[in-house]
Design a protein around this motif. Structure first.
Motif, PDB file in Angstrom:
ATOM      1  N   ILE A  30       0.836  -1.210   0.000  1.00  0.00           N
ATOM      2  CA  ILE A  30       0.000   0.000   0.000  1.00  0.00           C
ATOM      3  C   ILE A  30       0.865   1.251   0.000  1.00  0.00           C
ATOM      4  N   VAL A  40      -3.230   5.735  -8.370  1.00  0.00           N
ATOM      5  CA  VAL A  40      -3.770   5.151  -7.136  1.00  0.00           C
ATOM      6  C   VAL A  40      -4.150   6.314  -6.228  1.00  0.00           C
ATOM      7  N   LEU A  43      -5.788   3.760  -0.884  1.00  0.00           N
ATOM      8  CA  LEU A  43      -5.899   2.362  -0.487  1.00  0.00           C
ATOM      9  C   LEU A  43      -6.005   2.363   1.031  1.00  0.00           C
ATOM     10  N   GLU A  59     -10.196   0.277  -2.301  1.00  0.00           N
ATOM     11  CA  GLU A  59      -9.256   0.704  -3.333  1.00  0.00           C
ATOM     12  C   GLU A  59      -9.919   1.751  -4.220  1.00  0.00           C
ATOM     13  N   TYR A  61      -9.009   4.079  -7.647  1.00  0.00           N
ATOM     14  CA  TYR A  61      -8.097   4.361  -8.757  1.00  0.00           C
ATOM     15  C   TYR A  61      -8.702   5.450  -9.630  1.00  0.00           C
ATOM     16  N   TYR A  67      -5.987   1.332 -12.767  1.00  0.00           N
ATOM     17  CA  TYR A  67      -6.129   0.057 -12.064  1.00  0.00           C
ATOM     18  C   TYR A  67      -5.334  -1.037 -12.768  1.00  0.00           C
TER      19      TYR A  67
END
Length: 104
Positions: A30, A40, A43, A59, A61, A67
């Motif tokens: 992470i 990202v 997370l 999660e 994205y 992703y």
């Protein structure tokens, strides 16, 4: 505002005897993902209090492409390889965000 984010909930059950090793690998993955990957957005991992080997990861994205790029990174591939024998079950649930806010 991100136009088409990919938001997913991962539901995992980890072998109880391997939980501490799994948590360390998850934290490493992470941290690397958020630091190194622009796509990202966040997370967040938590465990179920009454069943600490049941992990949930939210999660977020920036896009489907972000992703898919994440799945090919060296840090994610390392995480998948090193945790393979620790994960008893994995369910990926696509979710739609309603309200998601965080302080900077």
């Amino acid at each position: 505002m991100i136009q088409n984010p990919v938001v997913r909930m991962a539901e995992l059950e980890i072998v109880a005897q391997r939980l501490e090793a799994y948590r360390a690998l998850l934290a490493e993955e992470i941290e690397a993902s958020v630091a190194l990957e622009e796509g990202v957005l966040s997370l967040s991992a938590v465990s179920i209090r009454e069943a600490p080997n049941h992990i949930r990861i939210l999660e977020v994205y920036a896009s489907q492409a972000a992703y898919e790029a994440h799945l090919r990174t060296p840090h994610f591939l390392k995480y998948k390889k090193e945790t393979a024998g620790m994960v008893m079950s994995l369910t990926l649930v696509d979710v739609d965000p309603i309200v998601m806010r965080a302080k900077r």
